[in-house]
Write an enzyme that holds these catalytic residues in place. Sequence first.
Site, mmCIF file in Angstrom:
data_model
loop_
_atom_site.group_PDB
_atom_site.id
_atom_site.type_symbol
_atom_site.label_atom_id
_atom_site.label_comp_id
_atom_site.label_asym_id
_atom_site.label_seq_id
_atom_site.Cartn_x
_atom_site.Cartn_y
_atom_site.Cartn_z
ATOM 1 N N ASP A 122 1.507 -8.583 -4.344
ATOM 2 C CA ASP A 122 2.278 -7.465 -4.867
ATOM 3 C C ASP A 122 3.730 -7.847 -5.159
ATOM 4 O O ASP A 122 4.520 -8.049 -4.240
ATOM 5 C CB ASP A 122 2.225 -6.340 -3.831
ATOM 6 C CG ASP A 122 3.030 -5.119 -4.223
ATOM 7 O OD1 ASP A 122 3.279 -4.939 -5.431
ATOM 8 O OD2 ASP A 122 3.400 -4.347 -3.326
ATOM 9 N N SER A 125 6.738 -5.404 -3.652
ATOM 10 C CA SER A 125 7.151 -5.309 -2.251
ATOM 11 C C SER A 125 7.354 -6.714 -1.710
ATOM 12 O O SER A 125 6.996 -7.695 -2.363
ATOM 13 C CB SER A 125 6.113 -4.540 -1.424
ATOM 14 O OG SER A 125 4.899 -5.271 -1.320
ATOM 15 N N ASN A 127 6.923 -7.684 1.946
ATOM 16 C CA ASN A 127 6.373 -7.992 3.257
ATOM 17 C C ASN A 127 4.881 -8.286 3.194
ATOM 18 O O ASN A 127 4.155 -7.721 2.374
ATOM 19 C CB ASN A 127 6.596 -6.829 4.224
ATOM 20 C CG ASN A 127 8.043 -6.655 4.611
ATOM 21 O OD1 ASN A 127 8.835 -6.127 3.839
ATOM 22 N ND2 ASN A 127 8.403 -7.125 5.790
ATOM 23 N N TRP A 129 1.515 -7.790 5.391
ATOM 24 C CA TRP A 129 0.948 -7.091 6.540
ATOM 25 C C TRP A 129 -0.570 -7.002 6.396
ATOM 26 O O TRP A 129 -1.115 -6.984 5.292
ATOM 27 C CB TRP A 129 1.552 -5.700 6.732
ATOM 28 C CG TRP A 129 1.269 -4.713 5.625
ATOM 29 C CD1 TRP A 129 2.076 -4.397 4.582
ATOM 30 C CD2 TRP A 129 0.082 -3.911 5.478
ATOM 31 N NE1 TRP A 129 1.469 -3.459 3.773
ATOM 32 C CE2 TRP A 129 0.247 -3.142 4.307
ATOM 33 C CE3 TRP A 129 -1.091 -3.766 6.209
ATOM 34 C CZ2 TRP A 129 -0.721 -2.245 3.862
ATOM 35 C CZ3 TRP A 129 -2.063 -2.871 5.761
ATOM 36 C CH2 TRP A 129 -1.865 -2.119 4.596
ATOM 37 N N TYR A 165 4.874 5.462 1.967
ATOM 38 C CA TYR A 165 4.373 5.319 0.606
ATOM 39 C C TYR A 165 4.253 6.679 -0.062
ATOM 40 O O TYR A 165 4.280 7.715 0.613
ATOM 41 C CB TYR A 165 3.011 4.638 0.617
ATOM 42 C CG TYR A 165 3.046 3.220 1.137
ATOM 43 C CD1 TYR A 165 3.572 2.188 0.380
ATOM 44 C CD2 TYR A 165 2.557 2.917 2.408
ATOM 45 C CE1 TYR A 165 3.616 0.887 0.850
ATOM 46 C CE2 TYR A 165 2.591 1.618 2.893
ATOM 47 C CZ TYR A 165 3.118 0.613 2.112
ATOM 48 O OH TYR A 165 3.160 -0.669 2.592
ATOM 49 N N ASP A 306 5.205 -5.225 -11.827
ATOM 50 C CA ASP A 306 4.589 -4.983 -10.520
ATOM 51 C C ASP A 306 3.087 -5.261 -10.545
ATOM 52 O O ASP A 306 2.299 -4.453 -11.018
ATOM 53 C CB ASP A 306 4.846 -3.533 -10.112
ATOM 54 C CG ASP A 306 4.478 -3.256 -8.673
ATOM 55 O OD1 ASP A 306 3.854 -4.123 -8.036
ATOM 56 O OD2 ASP A 306 4.818 -2.164 -8.186
ATOM 57 N N THR A 309 0.603 -2.575 -8.951
ATOM 58 C CA THR A 309 0.466 -1.234 -9.524
ATOM 59 C C THR A 309 -0.592 -1.233 -10.611
ATOM 60 O O THR A 309 -0.527 -2.029 -11.546
ATOM 61 C CB THR A 309 1.817 -0.757 -10.110
ATOM 62 O OG1 THR A 309 2.757 -0.617 -9.054
ATOM 63 C CG2 THR A 309 1.676 0.562 -10.817
#
Length: 414
Positions: A122, A125, A127, A129, A165, A306, A309
Amino acid sequence: MPTFVGLATLLAVAAVTSTTVANASPIVQQAPASGIVGKKSFSVKLKKAALTVDSLTVDSLIPKYWRPALAADGGQSDQFVLSDPEASDARHGVPLSNYANAQYYGEISIGTPPQTFSVIFDTGSSNLWVPSTRCNSLSCLTHRRYRSSASSTYKKNGTTFAIQYGSGSLEGIISNDRLKVADLTVDELDFGESTKEPGLAFLFGKFDGIFGLAFDTIAVNKVVPPVNKMLQYGLLDEPLFAAWLGEADEGEDGGEISFGGVNHDHYEGPIVWAPVVRKAYWEVGMTNFSLGGVPVPITSKSGAIDTGTSLIAMPIKEAELLNAKIGAKKSPQGQYLLECDKVGSLPDLEFAIEGVPFSLSGKDYILQLNNQCVSAFIGLDIGTPLWVVGDAFLRKYYTIYDLGNMRVGFALSK
């Protein structure tokens, strides 16, 4: 516990009887201040470009990737250029799976022995996780979960984090372990273990977690993003990565994310380079919007590119305008729908990046889910006129994200 507000990684998730749109790319509320290898390996020679040292975020990049440019008097200037941009002939490719042209995800592993997860790569963003065994939310229980006690390379951190979000929230703790992506091994990487995933935002996702590729300036808890860590360790030949997203109905290749190089096999024609206008997302300038050759009054002047998305988000008034012009009607769920037999006659959307026109046909900006045709134009007001340019555009155009020169490259996919 820093909390960031979700921007628009609008992952269109097709459930059995309905279509759910989830948001998964975080954005700060205020405007920002500024081992699997692919089937074939290619490299593209990149043009040298000047760069000030202030725009570099990792000091260790300088000796490996950059050397001082010569000033007019023969001395050293405060500009830096690539040490040897033609030296790289390697890339590290991660093949992607494509679910209904709405989710693109690939595999990574964390820990020793490796625990495998599928993630969205992505660019909206920063991070990484994955779900934790500490999480009992339904979204976690239906996906693979990281077990820290099973990894000999795990190191406890324990700092809490939260991300809000558009369609749900995420909470968890920061941990440290070994990451493997493509044929790369990244030791001692901080990442997030989600311990609470309420709602349905991630329940129907084909992916387990998110692998952030945006700038470290928007990283939750100021965690060093995975790509920055790769560069610190000197794992990449070039300080860049690239994305190719395939069509769901065109063979088994869903796409590819390549680190440290580009894949010439997936694009054709020249590369159009656009500078990053603000160091947060991969945001570039956009002008000269038209629909069917007729100018449309779009006030937004930039777009965040992005990969996380599915759709193309924009200010609500601009989404309403474009959808009205193509005949799409808003559903009770907030999506814009139109009859599928009209897709072939829809006008092309066109806009310019660095003065070069880029176009999308009706087939490009209409997503077919559950026998419905959904417009990719979705309204999102975030306080600043910005487009979030997602997969509807990126299926047509190969993109290169150049950390060294703070720019994005665009070329026609093939």
